[in-house]
Design a protein around this motif. Sequence first.
Motif, mmCIF file in Angstrom:
data_model
loop_
_atom_site.group_PDB
_atom_site.id
_atom_site.type_symbol
_atom_site.label_atom_id
_atom_site.label_comp_id
_atom_site.label_asym_id
_atom_site.label_seq_id
_atom_site.Cartn_x
_atom_site.Cartn_y
_atom_site.Cartn_z
ATOM 1 N N UNK A 233 0.837 -1.203 0.000
ATOM 2 C CA UNK A 233 0.000 0.000 0.000
ATOM 3 C C UNK A 233 0.873 1.256 0.000
ATOM 4 N N UNK A 234 1.942 1.227 0.795
ATOM 5 C CA UNK A 234 2.827 2.391 0.905
ATOM 6 C C UNK A 234 3.524 2.678 -0.421
ATOM 7 N N UNK A 235 4.090 1.636 -1.030
ATOM 8 C CA UNK A 235 4.853 1.837 -2.261
ATOM 9 C C UNK A 235 3.961 2.170 -3.451
ATOM 10 N N UNK A 236 2.685 1.806 -3.378
ATOM 11 C CA UNK A 236 1.765 2.088 -4.480
ATOM 12 C C UNK A 236 0.938 3.349 -4.243
ATOM 13 N N UNK A 237 1.291 4.088 -3.214
ATOM 14 C CA UNK A 237 0.584 5.336 -2.922
ATOM 15 C C UNK A 237 1.006 6.426 -3.898
ATOM 16 N N UNK A 238 0.313 7.537 -3.855
ATOM 17 C CA UNK A 238 0.612 8.659 -4.735
ATOM 18 C C UNK A 238 2.022 9.183 -4.502
ATOM 19 N N UNK A 239 2.482 9.130 -3.249
ATOM 20 C CA UNK A 239 3.816 9.631 -2.908
ATOM 21 C C UNK A 239 4.920 8.641 -3.255
ATOM 22 N N UNK A 240 4.552 7.400 -3.589
ATOM 23 C CA UNK A 240 5.499 6.331 -3.951
ATOM 24 C C UNK A 240 6.278 5.789 -2.755
ATOM 25 N N UNK A 241 5.893 6.141 -1.552
ATOM 26 C CA UNK A 241 6.550 5.607 -0.359
ATOM 27 C C UNK A 241 5.625 5.791 0.836
ATOM 28 N N UNK A 242 5.998 5.168 1.947
ATOM 29 C CA UNK A 242 5.226 5.359 3.167
ATOM 30 C C UNK A 242 5.952 4.774 4.362
ATOM 31 N N UNK A 243 5.671 5.331 5.552
ATOM 32 C CA UNK A 243 6.234 4.815 6.800
ATOM 33 C C UNK A 243 5.331 3.712 7.338
ATOM 34 N N UNK A 244 5.905 2.568 7.612
ATOM 35 C CA UNK A 244 5.123 1.462 8.159
ATOM 36 C C UNK A 244 5.002 1.608 9.673
ATOM 37 N N UNK A 245 3.874 1.145 10.194
ATOM 38 C CA UNK A 245 3.597 1.293 11.622
ATOM 39 C C UNK A 245 3.610 -0.059 12.335
ATOM 40 N N UNK A 246 4.037 -0.015 13.597
ATOM 41 C CA UNK A 246 3.962 -1.201 14.439
ATOM 42 C C UNK A 246 2.496 -1.491 14.773
ATOM 43 N N UNK A 247 2.258 -2.627 15.377
ATOM 44 C CA UNK A 247 0.887 -3.053 15.654
ATOM 45 C C UNK A 247 0.154 -2.079 16.572
ATOM 46 N N UNK A 248 0.891 -1.392 17.455
ATOM 47 C CA UNK A 248 0.259 -0.438 18.373
ATOM 48 C C UNK A 248 0.007 0.922 17.726
ATOM 49 N N UNK A 249 0.453 1.083 16.477
ATOM 50 C CA UNK A 249 0.111 2.297 15.740
ATOM 51 C C UNK A 249 1.205 3.330 15.587
ATOM 52 N N UNK A 250 2.355 3.150 16.228
ATOM 53 C CA UNK A 250 3.416 4.154 16.110
ATOM 54 C C UNK A 250 4.345 3.807 14.945
ATOM 55 N N UNK A 251 4.896 4.856 14.328
ATOM 56 C CA UNK A 251 5.770 4.673 13.174
ATOM 57 C C UNK A 251 7.174 4.273 13.612
ATOM 58 N N UNK A 252 8.007 3.956 12.631
ATOM 59 C CA UNK A 252 9.385 3.583 12.926
ATOM 60 C C UNK A 252 9.707 2.152 12.561
ATOM 61 N N UNK A 253 8.694 1.413 12.105
ATOM 62 C CA UNK A 253 8.927 0.012 11.756
ATOM 63 C C UNK A 253 9.755 -0.109 10.483
ATOM 64 N N UNK A 254 9.549 0.811 9.553
ATOM 65 C CA UNK A 254 10.296 0.759 8.304
ATOM 66 C C UNK A 254 9.732 1.736 7.296
#
Length: 285
Positions: A233-254
């Motif tokens: 979903x992140x790589x196919x977004x309009x921006x061509x990238x995205x920050x992945x979130x951990x299960x609890x909802x915070x970013x930093x996973x990748x």
Amino acid sequence: MQELLNYLQAGSNGVALLVAGWIYVAYIKNLRSTVSAKDEQIKIIEKNLQLWKDKASDFEKKTPEYIEEVLSKRIKLREEEIRRLSEDKDGDLELLSSKNREVTRLKHELEKATYIGRALTYYDLDSDEEIVIPESEIEYEHLGEIFVDSASILITDPMYADRYWRKDVEYEDIRLHKYTENGKIYQYGVDFEHYEDVIEELGKTPNELAKEGKLIPIEIEREYTYSLPGALYASRSKESYGELKFEKGHTGAGICVRTVYGDGGYQVYGERYKGDLYRIYIELQ
């Protein structure tokens, strides 16, 4: 007796008026003092505000972006002068030569400013500040190649991938497109199975219509979970990238980014200084 009472009453009234007058005068003085103090505070605040504005302006003028902009404008101006002088057959040859030398100098300064804007820096313990690493001291190195089959590259911690990668998230391939002529929505897999299939009512393929600007994709809000669906979903977004979130909802996973030409092998390069790898580049095309 009555006269004495009247006299005392008049005296007490006079004293009361005197006290009231004194209180009023004191109140007015206090009010003026308060207003004056507030005016002084406002002046101090305005002065401090202007001081910080000046500091911000000075700082902005020291940034590489500002320097690049100024130098680019100067180069453009000088090149216009050179063109004008070149067209003037009777023009001053010495002046023309001088302008050419100035343009060369400005371009050299622009190159330096551009380098500083993207230059590596490191924290120097002795000077307690960030130091720009001279380009001549940076070693460039080919680190290897990444093979891709999902048209995307994921940057993450391998330990996180082992511990927190989610396999409970299902991928939903929902691709919606709007036909600009009438606003009708067409869905991949429902209205057409392939982007080279002709949509009967429109008489053209989705790719042809997209090229003409008549069929535009609709951005669908997705959750970038730390999973394969989230990465896609992140790589196919309009921006061509995205920050992945951990299960609890915070970013930093990748971070997952889309490649330019889809699947294939992509080269990775690094910049090394004093033996340490400071920065890497991934070619996405």
